[in-house]
Design a protein around this motif. Structure first.
Motif, PDB file in Angstrom:
ATOM      1  N   VAL A  15       0.849  -1.202   0.000  1.00  0.00           N
ATOM      2  CA  VAL A  15       0.000   0.000   0.000  1.00  0.00           C
ATOM      3  C   VAL A  15       0.882   1.248   0.000  1.00  0.00           C
ATOM      4  O   VAL A  15       0.644   2.200  -0.763  1.00  0.00           O
ATOM      5  N   LEU A  16       1.898   1.259   0.853  1.00  0.00           N
ATOM      6  CA  LEU A  16       2.817   2.401   0.909  1.00  0.00           C
ATOM      7  C   LEU A  16       3.532   2.588  -0.419  1.00  0.00           C
ATOM      8  O   LEU A  16       3.724   3.719  -0.892  1.00  0.00           O
ATOM      9  N   LEU A  17       3.894   1.493  -1.060  1.00  0.00           N
ATOM     10  CA  LEU A  17       4.576   1.561  -2.350  1.00  0.00           C
ATOM     11  C   LEU A  17       3.689   2.191  -3.415  1.00  0.00           C
ATOM     12  O   LEU A  17       4.158   3.014  -4.217  1.00  0.00           O
ATOM     13  N   VAL A  18       2.420   1.840  -3.432  1.00  0.00           N
ATOM     14  CA  VAL A  18       1.497   2.425  -4.404  1.00  0.00           C
ATOM     15  C   VAL A  18       1.410   3.934  -4.200  1.00  0.00           C
ATOM     16  O   VAL A  18       1.423   4.710  -5.165  1.00  0.00           O
ATOM     17  N   VAL A  19       1.372   4.363  -2.943  1.00  0.00           N
ATOM     18  CA  VAL A  19       1.322   5.799  -2.647  1.00  0.00           C
ATOM     19  C   VAL A  19       2.610   6.483  -3.102  1.00  0.00           C
ATOM     20  O   VAL A  19       2.585   7.520  -3.771  1.00  0.00           O
ATOM     21  N   VAL A  20       3.745   5.884  -2.746  1.00  0.00           N
ATOM     22  CA  VAL A  20       5.038   6.476  -3.108  1.00  0.00           C
ATOM     23  C   VAL A  20       5.216   6.516  -4.622  1.00  0.00           C
ATOM     24  O   VAL A  20       5.793   7.464  -5.167  1.00  0.00           O
ATOM     25  N   SER A  21       4.714   5.505  -5.321  1.00  0.00           N
ATOM     26  CA  SER A  21       4.888   5.446  -6.773  1.00  0.00           C
ATOM     27  C   SER A  21       4.145   6.564  -7.500  1.00  0.00           C
ATOM     28  O   SER A  21       4.430   6.841  -8.666  1.00  0.00           O
ATOM     29  N   VAL A  22       3.201   7.200  -6.829  1.00  0.00           N
ATOM     30  CA  VAL A  22       2.456   8.316  -7.425  1.00  0.00           C
ATOM     31  C   VAL A  22       3.239   9.623  -7.312  1.00  0.00           C
ATOM     32  O   VAL A  22       2.976  10.580  -8.046  1.00  0.00           O
ATOM     33  N   LEU A  23       4.217   9.672  -6.425  1.00  0.00           N
ATOM     34  CA  LEU A  23       4.929  10.916  -6.158  1.00  0.00           C
ATOM     35  C   LEU A  23       5.648  11.507  -7.373  1.00  0.00           C
ATOM     36  O   LEU A  23       5.695  12.745  -7.497  1.00  0.00           O
ATOM     37  N   PRO A  24       6.232  10.709  -8.270  1.00  0.00           N
ATOM     38  CA  PRO A  24       6.831  11.343  -9.452  1.00  0.00           C
ATOM     39  C   PRO A  24       5.838  12.174 -10.250  1.00  0.00           C
ATOM     40  O   PRO A  24       6.207  13.230 -10.791  1.00  0.00           O
ATOM     41  N   TRP A  25       4.593  11.730 -10.337  1.00  0.00           N
ATOM     42  CA  TRP A  25       3.566  12.529 -11.010  1.00  0.00           C
ATOM     43  C   TRP A  25       3.160  13.716 -10.140  1.00  0.00           C
ATOM     44  O   TRP A  25       3.035  14.847 -10.645  1.00  0.00           O
ATOM     45  N   ALA A  26       2.983  13.496  -8.843  1.00  0.00           N
ATOM     46  CA  ALA A  26       2.528  14.557  -7.943  1.00  0.00           C
ATOM     47  C   ALA A  26       3.536  15.699  -7.843  1.00  0.00           C
ATOM     48  O   ALA A  26       3.149  16.852  -7.627  1.00  0.00           O
ATOM     49  N   THR A  27       4.816  15.394  -7.993  1.00  0.00           N
ATOM     50  CA  THR A  27       5.850  16.427  -7.897  1.00  0.00           C
ATOM     51  C   THR A  27       6.195  17.055  -9.244  1.00  0.00           C
ATOM     52  O   THR A  27       7.072  17.915  -9.318  1.00  0.00           O
ATOM     53  N   GLY A  28       5.514  16.626 -10.313  1.00  0.00           N
ATOM     54  CA  GLY A  28       5.794  17.175 -11.635  1.00  0.00           C
ATOM     55  C   GLY A  28       6.968  16.536 -12.330  1.00  0.00           C
ATOM     56  O   GLY A  28       7.382  16.976 -13.406  1.00  0.00           O
ATOM     57  N   MET A  29       7.524  15.493 -11.754  1.00  0.00           N
ATOM     58  CA  MET A  29       8.650  14.817 -12.374  1.00  0.00           C
ATOM     59  C   MET A  29       8.216  14.039 -13.612  1.00  0.00           C
ATOM     60  O   MET A  29       8.950  13.959 -14.597  1.00  0.00           O
TER      61      MET A  29
ATOM     62  N   GLY B 196       4.513  12.545 -16.046  1.00  0.00           N
ATOM     63  CA  GLY B 196       3.179  12.946 -16.480  1.00  0.00           C
ATOM     64  C   GLY B 196       2.140  11.850 -16.330  1.00  0.00           C
ATOM     65  O   GLY B 196       2.337  10.847 -15.634  1.00  0.00           O
ATOM     66  N   LEU B 197       1.034  12.027 -17.047  1.00  0.00           N
ATOM     67  CA  LEU B 197      -0.099  11.123 -16.924  1.00  0.00           C
ATOM     68  C   LEU B 197       0.195   9.734 -17.473  1.00  0.00           C
ATOM     69  O   LEU B 197      -0.382   8.746 -17.004  1.00  0.00           O
ATOM     70  N   PHE B 198       1.047   9.644 -18.460  1.00  0.00           N
ATOM     71  CA  PHE B 198       1.391   8.321 -18.997  1.00  0.00           C
ATOM     72  C   PHE B 198       2.015   7.455 -17.910  1.00  0.00           C
ATOM     73  O   PHE B 198       1.634   6.288 -17.720  1.00  0.00           O
ATOM     74  N   TYR B 199       2.966   8.023 -17.179  1.00  0.00           N
ATOM     75  CA  TYR B 199       3.573   7.279 -16.079  1.00  0.00           C
ATOM     76  C   TYR B 199       2.549   6.981 -14.999  1.00  0.00           C
ATOM     77  O   TYR B 199       2.505   5.863 -14.467  1.00  0.00           O
TER      78      TYR B 199
ATOM     79  N   PHE C 172       8.170   2.730 -17.455  1.00  0.00           N
ATOM     80  CA  PHE C 172       7.166   3.776 -17.623  1.00  0.00           C
ATOM     81  C   PHE C 172       7.763   5.153 -17.333  1.00  0.00           C
ATOM     82  O   PHE C 172       7.431   6.139 -18.018  1.00  0.00           O
ATOM     83  N   LEU C 173       8.599   5.243 -16.319  1.00  0.00           N
ATOM     84  CA  LEU C 173       9.268   6.516 -16.032  1.00  0.00           C
ATOM     85  C   LEU C 173      10.084   6.982 -17.239  1.00  0.00           C
ATOM     86  O   LEU C 173      10.028   8.161 -17.630  1.00  0.00           O
ATOM     87  N   LEU C 174      10.809   6.048 -17.830  1.00  0.00           N
ATOM     88  CA  LEU C 174      11.656   6.382 -18.969  1.00  0.00           C
ATOM     89  C   LEU C 174      10.821   6.755 -20.189  1.00  0.00           C
ATOM     90  O   LEU C 174      11.103   7.758 -20.867  1.00  0.00           O
ATOM     91  N   ALA C 175       9.774   5.982 -20.471  1.00  0.00           N
ATOM     92  CA  ALA C 175       8.916   6.271 -21.625  1.00  0.00           C
ATOM     93  C   ALA C 175       8.225   7.623 -21.454  1.00  0.00           C
ATOM     94  O   ALA C 175       8.132   8.412 -22.408  1.00  0.00           O
ATOM     95  N   ASP C 176       7.748   7.904 -20.267  1.00  0.00           N
ATOM     96  CA  ASP C 176       7.076   9.174 -20.005  1.00  0.00           C
ATOM     97  C   ASP C 176       8.038  10.343 -20.192  1.00  0.00           C
ATOM     98  O   ASP C 176       7.670  11.396 -20.712  1.00  0.00           O
ATOM     99  N   HIS C 177       9.283  10.153 -19.798  1.00  0.00           N
ATOM    100  CA  HIS C 177      10.289  11.199 -19.929  1.00  0.00           C
ATOM    101  C   HIS C 177      10.516  11.571 -21.391  1.00  0.00           C
ATOM    102  O   HIS C 177      10.732  12.742 -21.723  1.00  0.00           O
ATOM    103  N   TRP C 178      10.424  10.585 -22.285  1.00  0.00           N
ATOM    104  CA  TRP C 178      10.636  10.841 -23.709  1.00  0.00           C
ATOM    105  C   TRP C 178       9.373  11.331 -24.402  1.00  0.00           C
ATOM    106  O   TRP C 178       9.444  12.005 -25.424  1.00  0.00           O
ATOM    107  N   LEU C 179       8.202  10.995 -23.842  1.00  0.00           N
ATOM    108  CA  LEU C 179       6.948  11.377 -24.474  1.00  0.00           C
ATOM    109  C   LEU C 179       6.546  12.815 -24.177  1.00  0.00           C
ATOM    110  O   LEU C 179       5.870  13.457 -24.973  1.00  0.00           O
TER     111      LEU C 179
END
Length: 302
Positions: free
Chosen positions: A216-230, A232-235, A279-286
């Motif tokens: 559960v904690l991991l799912v929350v933490v995994s959202v942080l790259p999107w929440a901090t603007g690092m 996007g929506l694809f990730y 997904f992080l890498l693909a989102d970074h290029w998209l």
């Protein structure tokens, strides 16, 4: 009988190290808008691979008594007598020295120091002490195994950026459910080797609850790259789907259909981490790169 070269190769734990280098590579690509400088990409990856392989060899050396007692590891080079302790030590020291020299010479001092700290953290602090001292060994020692994305980022930029530390946090939180699932399946081995893994000291039901909590904690933490603007929506979409499947496995593990289900959770956790970083890498290029927050500068001593 396996060749001597294959025995030395086995010391490096190639599948584990491949995942380490992959997350470091993702850190390199996320650190800059375009392609990372080739020198950092090539020599940084090689240096991190050498250090991780050195740490793996030291792990073999320090765990040879334990490995001989466990079905999963009894075939390793030291328990079978294929290699001697002095050979493994010399091999580990050679890889470690090559790693540090290469990173200082071709990359930067910060990456070398961080990589060295990770090597010592895993090979000495975790393997030599924590693994035998506390059932929270994998949690406390997990920071060393979570460092590769920061190493990759530092190799490219020469700085420690908060986004790099966020990648470290993801792997840090991922490590307990990943490893405790394996520990549940191999609990008899750990008990025989007198290693205080959580399923041995606190029981399987308690460990299952801990796996669910960390998932559960991991799912929350995994959202942080999107929440901090690092990212996007694809990730975000990929992270939520991967996290939902991980949660299914963790919930199902509370009342598993068979003894092998813990290994299914373990195997999915590996797929999860690889896919999440992909997904992080693909989102970074998209998407266009977000504005970066100030980095933590590295000031050489002296």
């Amino acid at each position: 009988m396996p060749s001597t070269a294959s025995q030395y190769w086995a010391l490096t734990k190639p599948r584990v190290v491949a995942l380490i280098v992959f997350t470091a590579l993702v850190g390199m690509f996320l650190a800059v808008p375009g392609l990372p400088p080739w020198r950092a990409l090539v020599f940084g990856s090689l240096g991190i691979w050498l250090a991780a392989s050195s740490a793996a060899a030291i792990n073999h050396l320090l765990d040879q008594r334990i490995d001989a007692l466990m079905a999963r590891t009894a075939h390793r080079p030291l328990p079978t007598g294929s290699l001697r302790s002095w050979q493994v030590l010399a091999f580990a020291l050679l890889l470690g020295a090559l790693s540090m020299g290469l990173l200082v010479w071709q990359v930067n001092a910060l990456t070398a120091w961080l990589t060295f700290a990770s090597l010592i953290g895993y090979a000495v602090v975790y393997t030599g002490w924590l693994k035998r001292a506390t059932p929270q060994n994998i949690v406390i020692g997990g920071i060393a195994g979570a460092a590769p994305p920061a190493l990759g980022w530092a190799a490219v930029t020469g700085e420690l950026h908060p986004h790099a530390l966020l990648l470290v946090l993801i792997i840090f939180v991922w490590t307990p459910p990943h490893f405790w699932a394996l520990a549940i399946f191999r609990r008899d081995d750990y008990a025989r080797a007198m290693i205080p893994m959580l399923p041995v000291t606190h029981g399987v039901p308690y460990t299952r609850w801990q796996i669910l909590f960390y998932t559960v904690l991991l799912v929350v933490v995994s959202v942080l790259p999107w929440a901090t603007g690092m990212s996007g929506l694809f990730y975000l979409g990929g992270a939520l789907v991967l996290g939902a499947v991980f949660l299914y496995y963790a919930i199902r593990l509370m009342n598993p259909p068979n003894e092998l289900f813990a290994m299914q959770v373990f195997n999915y956790s590996v797929v999860y981490l690889m896919a999440l970083f992909a997904f992080l890498l693909a989102d970074h290029w998209l998407l266009p790169p977000p504005e970066l927050v100030p980095a933590i500068p590295f000031e050489p001593v002296g």
